[in-house]
Structures are given as C-alpha cells and as structure tokens.
Motif scaffolding. Structure first.
Motif, short mmCIF file in Angstrom:
data_model
loop_
_atom_site.label_atom_id
_atom_site.label_comp_id
_atom_site.label_asym_id
_atom_site.label_seq_id
_atom_site.Cartn_x
_atom_site.Cartn_y
_atom_site.Cartn_z
N SER A 1 -5.50 8.03 17.59
CA SER A 1 -4.98 6.70 17.26
C SER A 1 -6.05 5.83 16.57
O SER A 1 -5.72 4.99 15.73
N VAL A 2 -7.32 6.06 16.90
CA VAL A 2 -8.40 5.28 16.28
C VAL A 2 -8.40 5.54 14.76
O VAL A 2 -8.46 4.62 13.95
N PHE A 3 -8.29 6.83 14.40
CA PHE A 3 -8.32 7.20 12.98
C PHE A 3 -7.06 6.73 12.26
O PHE A 3 -7.10 6.27 11.13
N PHE A 4 -5.91 6.86 12.96
CA PHE A 4 -4.66 6.44 12.35
C PHE A 4 -4.69 4.92 12.11
O PHE A 4 -4.25 4.43 11.07
N GLY A 5 -5.22 4.20 13.09
CA GLY A 5 -5.31 2.74 12.95
C GLY A 5 -6.15 2.37 11.74
O GLY A 5 -5.77 1.51 10.93
N ALA A 6 -7.28 3.07 11.58
CA ALA A 6 -8.16 2.78 10.44
C ALA A 6 -7.43 3.09 9.13
O ALA A 6 -7.48 2.31 8.17
N ALA A 7 -6.69 4.23 9.11
CA ALA A 7 -5.98 4.62 7.88
C ALA A 7 -4.92 3.57 7.52
O ALA A 7 -4.76 3.22 6.34
N ILE A 8 -4.22 3.07 8.53
CA ILE A 8 -3.17 2.06 8.27
C ILE A 8 -3.80 0.78 7.73
O ILE A 8 -3.33 0.20 6.74
N ALA A 9 -4.88 0.33 8.39
CA ALA A 9 -5.53 -0.92 7.96
C ALA A 9 -6.07 -0.77 6.55
O ALA A 9 -5.90 -1.66 5.70
N ILE A 10 -6.70 0.38 6.26
CA ILE A 10 -7.27 0.58 4.93
C ILE A 10 -6.16 0.62 3.88
O ILE A 10 -6.27 -0.03 2.83
N SER A 11 -5.05 1.34 4.16
CA SER A 11 -3.95 1.40 3.19
C SER A 11 -3.40 0.00 2.91
O SER A 11 -3.22 -0.39 1.75
N GLY A 12 -3.13 -0.75 3.98
CA GLY A 12 -2.55 -2.09 3.82
C GLY A 12 -3.47 -3.00 3.03
O GLY A 12 -3.06 -3.63 2.05
N CYS A 13 -4.74 -3.04 3.43
CA CYS A 13 -5.70 -3.95 2.77
C CYS A 13 -5.93 -3.51 1.33
O CYS A 13 -6.01 -4.34 0.42
N MET A 14 -6.02 -2.19 1.10
CA MET A 14 -6.30 -1.70 -0.24
C MET A 14 -5.17 -2.08 -1.20
O MET A 14 -5.42 -2.59 -2.29
N MET A 15 -3.93 -1.84 -0.78
CA MET A 15 -2.81 -2.16 -1.66
C MET A 15 -2.73 -3.66 -1.90
O MET A 15 -2.37 -4.10 -2.99
N GLY A 16 -3.05 -4.46 -0.88
CA GLY A 16 -3.07 -5.91 -1.06
C GLY A 16 -4.11 -6.32 -2.08
O GLY A 16 -3.85 -7.08 -3.01
N MET A 17 -5.32 -5.76 -1.94
CA MET A 17 -6.42 -6.11 -2.84
C MET A 17 -6.15 -5.67 -4.27
O MET A 17 -6.63 -6.27 -5.22
N LYS A 18 -5.37 -4.57 -4.40
CA LYS A 18 -5.12 -4.05 -5.74
C LYS A 18 -3.82 -4.59 -6.33
O LYS A 18 -3.42 -4.20 -7.42
N ALA A 19 -3.14 -5.46 -5.61
CA ALA A 19 -1.85 -5.98 -6.09
C ALA A 19 -2.05 -6.75 -7.38
O ALA A 19 -3.14 -7.25 -7.66
N GLY A 20 -0.97 -6.83 -8.18
CA GLY A 20 -1.04 -7.63 -9.39
C GLY A 20 -0.86 -9.11 -9.07
O GLY A 20 -0.89 -9.49 -7.90
N ASN A 21 -0.66 -9.91 -10.10
CA ASN A 21 -0.65 -11.34 -9.87
C ASN A 21 0.74 -11.96 -9.81
O ASN A 21 0.88 -13.17 -9.94
N SER A 22 1.78 -11.15 -9.62
CA SER A 22 3.11 -11.75 -9.54
C SER A 22 3.76 -11.37 -8.23
O SER A 22 3.32 -10.45 -7.54
N SER A 23 4.83 -12.09 -7.89
CA SER A 23 5.47 -11.82 -6.60
C SER A 23 6.10 -10.43 -6.60
O SER A 23 6.12 -9.76 -5.57
N ALA A 24 6.60 -9.97 -7.76
CA ALA A 24 7.18 -8.63 -7.81
C ALA A 24 6.12 -7.58 -7.48
O ALA A 24 6.38 -6.62 -6.75
N GLU A 25 4.91 -7.81 -8.01
CA GLU A 25 3.85 -6.83 -7.78
C GLU A 25 3.37 -6.85 -6.32
O GLU A 25 2.94 -5.83 -5.79
N VAL A 26 3.48 -8.02 -5.67
CA VAL A 26 3.15 -8.08 -4.25
C VAL A 26 4.15 -7.24 -3.46
O VAL A 26 3.77 -6.50 -2.54
N GLY A 27 5.43 -7.31 -3.85
CA GLY A 27 6.45 -6.49 -3.20
C GLY A 27 6.16 -5.00 -3.37
O GLY A 27 6.21 -4.24 -2.42
N GLU A 28 5.79 -4.63 -4.61
CA GLU A 28 5.45 -3.22 -4.87
C GLU A 28 4.25 -2.79 -4.03
O GLU A 28 4.22 -1.69 -3.48
N ALA A 29 3.27 -3.68 -3.95
CA ALA A 29 2.06 -3.36 -3.19
C ALA A 29 2.42 -3.11 -1.73
O ALA A 29 1.89 -2.19 -1.09
N THR A 30 3.34 -3.90 -1.20
CA THR A 30 3.75 -3.75 0.20
C THR A 30 4.40 -2.38 0.40
O THR A 30 4.09 -1.67 1.35
#
Lengths: 290, 253
Positions: free
Chosen positions: A234-263
């Motif tokens: 669970s420790v590794f899975f938790g890290a993988a989930i946090a990294i995926s979520g934060c990474m996609m957020g950080m790489k999102a584009g600048n529009s609301s549609a791109e935020v949806g895609e990032a999610t």
C-alpha cells in the motif's frame, strides 16, 4: 452589391487569413498513427520516471530540512485522503468481502467445505483485494482531486505566482500530498481488510458458520506475513497514486478542458501504475516464496 | 541614469513557433516602462521571460550588471526576491484568504512576529482599497478586486521592480485611473521601477515614461521611447496607428 453588405464584406476581408500550418490535423496512415502512439506512450513513461526522480529529490530536500510547504496544506490533505475516504472504503470493502464469501460459499458447499470461506476471504482481502480496491478507490477519489486542484492552479497562473515568490511548486504542492497519501494508505488498507473480513463473516453467519468459528478460522489462515504484504504494498501504491495525480496536474494545459483531460489521465495512469506494480510484487513475492 | 534592466538580442518562442526576435532595450531605474502591442503579440510572454518563468531561445536579460538568463534557475533567488509580480487574472492562491495570500510571502521572507505580519497585511490591502477584506477567499470577490488584491500581494515585500500584467484590463475607467495613480505614487514613494504590460492608451499616456511597441507583423520591436513622442514622431507607421487608435495623422517632425 448593396452598400451595407459591401461594408460588412470589406470588414471581413480587412484582416488577412491566418495560415493554419501550426494546427493542421494529422494526416497519418494507420501505421503512422500506431508509431506516433508508441512514441507518445514511451515519452509518457519516461516523464513518469522523471517526475518520480524529482519526487525523490524533493523528499531528500524535505528530510534535510530544505523543502518548505504549508503545514496547513498537509493536515488538510491528510484529512481528505484519510478520514474522509472512510465511508467509500467501508462500503466497497464490505461489499467485496460479501461477494467473495458468496461466490466461495457456492463452490465450497459442494465439497462440504464451506468453513474455508473464511480462509478465502481472509487471505484474498489482506493479500490482494484490500490494498488493490483501496488503491483504485483512492486513484479515482484522491488522485483525481490532486490533478484537478493542481491543474486549475496551473490554469489560473497560481503556480507561476508561487515561482515568482521563490516557492518551489514541487515542494509546495507535491510533497504534502505525497506524504499524506503514503501515510494514510497503510491505515486505509488495514481498515479495508478488517471491513472486508467482516463482510465475509456476515455472509458466513447467514450460511450457517458461527461467528466465533469463522473468526478462529480467519486467524488461523491469515498469518502476520500475509497480512503485512498488503500493507507493505500500500505504501508504494499510495506513492504511485500521488505521483500520477500531481504529475498530470502539473502538466495540465491552461484551459478548463485540459484540466478535465489531466484528471482523466491521472486516474488512468494511477490505476495502471497500481496494477503494474501489483503484478511486479506478485512475481517478486512468488520468487521469494512468501 | 543607469539601466536597471537590459534586454539584449532576446528571441522568444513557443516550441518552433517564434513569437518575437531580437528585442533590444533598456529599462532605467525608477522608470515606468510600458510594453504595448496588439493582442497576442507576445507582451505577456516578454513579461514571463523578464521574471524567469520562460527561458529565451536566444539573447540575454541583465539586472544591473548581473546576467539573469545565464544564472541557473535554482540560483535566481536573489533576483526574484526583488520582484513583485501581478498577474493578469490576479492569480491569487485560491485555497487561501486574501490575508493569507499576502502573509505567506511575508512569513517566507522571515517576518515572524504575527503582529507585524497582520499590520503589514492590513496596510497592503488598504493601499489598494481593500481594507477589511483579509478573511475573504478569492472566489468571494469580484474580478477587479482580485486584480487589486493581486497587486497588494505583489507589493507585499516592497519590491524593487514591479511587474504588472494588464493591470487596467477589465476595470471601470475610475478604478483604472485610481490604479494608475497608485502606481505613480508607489514609484515616487518607494522608488521602485515599474514594468507594465498594457494596451490601454489612457494609462500609457498617463503614466509611462518609456514605451516599447511589439509589432506583430514583423515579429520584433517596432519602436521604443516616450509614448507621446512615438505617437507624433515615430518613423514606424504601425506605432503611430496604434497610439492614435487607428487614426493616421501625418507624421509631425
């Protein structure tokens, strides 16, 4: 042509047409598209590795006292991915335990061995189902929330504002979320295991296995090593989930549609990462004979 | 007077798409410097280069005699500490109240006394006409107020150089005028240099000492100089057209 129309036409032709070279749609063949997809997938994998590396550097800064984030952010995230996740984790885990017990009971009754439902549910929950289901719930719930929150911050220039005030956005946004989720995942997993076993026990009592007997059988089947495997993962899975979520957020584009895609991408990446890691652990544990 | 910021041969691009090339200008100490040009010409992009949010394809940006672009982004702390940046949308941190938005940089800068932080926060908010809004969240206030709160945050650390991205856009004429007065007064009282991205002619003629015109057609700078001079005497017709709202008076020499 009437004058009023001519006026409009002149207006329409006043600014020369923009050449659309930049935005030409792809005209690739099927093989070309497959190649492009492969290249993009590989690039995505490399980006994930790079982000993980940056996370490790950020953690080193944290442990050497050089990384800064707001403690309020950390406690808030801890609450969001801890206590507030309990209702959904309870429901899903209970139902999973219930389903396993039902299905197991139907088969095992043929052999008059329905007491082994307790073994089945116990081992399946603590070894695999508890941690995997919790991870999938947290991918959809918390991973998506991380991506959406960080993505909208990016679209709103809030991350730029952090940078120009000298805050490292990585330390500031990724670290509290990563640490909170990695701390909470083992607790949620243990909780999920217990609730799942309880679900099995409820079915057991309906099909004539006394609660005490079911409990004793579970205790006998699940030893400490088996129980700790799920929590360890669970420790590794938790890290993988946090990294995926934060990474996609950080790489999102600048529009609301791109935020949806990032999610969406965050959830898909998190679940994929969890399943891939789980397979890897399955192989490793088999080789180590645990 | 010494140049505060020197931009030398700056070329900016997004990937392979070149936005502007070979920009060459100086911003003097205590100057109010306007970056102007048509929509989408790269004004905000230039501002992002000046504060280090984007890296130039070519060329350099110097603060005093120190090369900003040659400094590793991780070591730019001493430069960035002198900046105050106000973003187009305000870019307030949405999970924090206005008060916390201003206090966070203050605490980061090492001001630990809670009383001092509180006083400074109220003072900065009162400067932009938002006294008493400390406990409001950005989502609870209007667009114009967000902008002003963004300015208050940019002023938090008494910056040496203030960067403002379209401060007047979306404000009513009175608020816009008040903002211009505030900028002038800040420059006079705190002695900061102000770099503004705008295309509001009233503001440009009202407060700017120097203006830089970015020309979309040639993808480079059209002219640099005093805005009133440029309007009447510029050699570049595009500049005169822009500063006269599309009217084309004959060039007066």
């Amino acid at each position: 042509m009437p004058d009023n129309l001519r006026g409009l036409l002149e207006l329409a032709l006043a600014v020369p047409e923009e050449s659309q070279d930049q935005n030409k749609p792809d005209t690739l063949s099927a093989i070309g598209r497959l190649g492009k997809l492969t290249v993009e997938t590989w690039a995505g994998f490399l980006a994930f590795l790079k982000f993980t590396g940056q996370t490790v550097l950020s953690l080193i800064r944290f442990f050497t006292g050089r990384a800064r984030f707001r403690s309020a952010d950390f406690w808030m995230t801890l609450q969001q991915c801890g206590v507030q996740a309990l209702p959904i984790v309870s429901l899903i885990s209970f139902l999973i335990g219930l389903i396993f017990a039902f299905v197991g009971n139907v088969q095992l009754t043929h052999f008059g061995a329905n007491i082994f439902v307790a073994d089945l549910v116990g081992i399946a929950m603590v070894r695999e189902m508890g941690v995997v289901m919790t991870s999938i719930i947290m991918s959809g719930r918390t991973g998506a929330a991380f991506a959406a929150h960080i993505g909208s911050m990016k679209a709103n220039e809030e991350i730029d504002a952090l940078r120009t005030f000298g805050f490292d956005p990585f330390d500031f946004l990724v670290l509290p979320r990563l640490i909170a989720l990695v701390l909470m995942m083992p607790l949620l997993t243990v909780y999920s295991n217990v609730v799942g076993i309880f679900g099995g026990m409820v079915v057991g009592s309906f099909v004539g296995i006394p609660v005490q007997l079911y409990w004793n059988e579970t205790i006998a089947a699940v030893d400490l090593t088996t129980a700790s495997l799920g929590v360890f993962k669970s420790v590794f899975f938790g890290a993988a989930i946090a990294i995926s979520g934060c990474m996609m957020g950080m790489k999102a584009g600048n529009s609301s549609a791109e935020v949806g895609e990032a999610t969406t991408r965050a959830v898909v990446t998190a679940i994929t990462a969890v399943i891939v890691l789980d397979s890897a652990f399955a192989v490793i544990f088999t080789l180590l004979d645990i | 007077m010494a140049a505060k910021i020197t931009v030398h041969g700056l070329t900016m691009s997004y990937g392979t798409l070149e936005v502007m090339h070979d920009l060459e200008f100086e911003i003097l100490d205590k100057d109010i410097f306007v970056i102007m040009g048509g929509s989408g010409c790269g004004k905000s992009t230039l501002l992002r280069h000046l504060v280090g949010l984007m890296e130039p394809t070519k060329g350099s940006i110097l603060y005093g005699d120190k090369d900003f672009t040659a400094t590793d982004p991780a070591d730019r702390g001493p430069f960035i500490r002198r900046f105050g940046v106000m973003y187009q949308s305000g870019a307030l941190w949405s999970s924090l109240t206005l008060g916390e938005n201003i206090s966070m940089p203050l605490e980061e800068a090492g001001i630990v006394s809670a009383k001092t932080v509180k006083d400074l926060v109220s003072y900065k908010l009162s400067l932009v006409g938002l006294s008493g809004f400390e406990d409001y969240y950005p989502s609870q206030i209007s667009g114009g107020m967000k902008k002003r709160a963004g300015l208050a945050r940019a002023l938090a650390l008494d910056p040496d150089i203030l960067f403002l991205d379209e401060p007047g856009a979306g404000l009513d004429p009175l608020s816009s005028r008040r903002l211009d007065d505030l900028i002038l007064r800040l420059r006079d009282s705190q002695g900061c240099t102000v770099v503004i991205v705008t295309h509001e002619l009233a503001s440009i003629f009202g407060i700017a000492n120097t203006a830089l015109f970015l020309d979309t057609a040639t993808r480079t700078q059209g002219a640099v100089g005093n805005p009133a001079d440029l309007r009447d005497h510029s050699d570049n017709p595009a500049v005169r057209l822009f500063l006269n709202r599309g009217e084309t008076p004959a060039k007066t020499s």
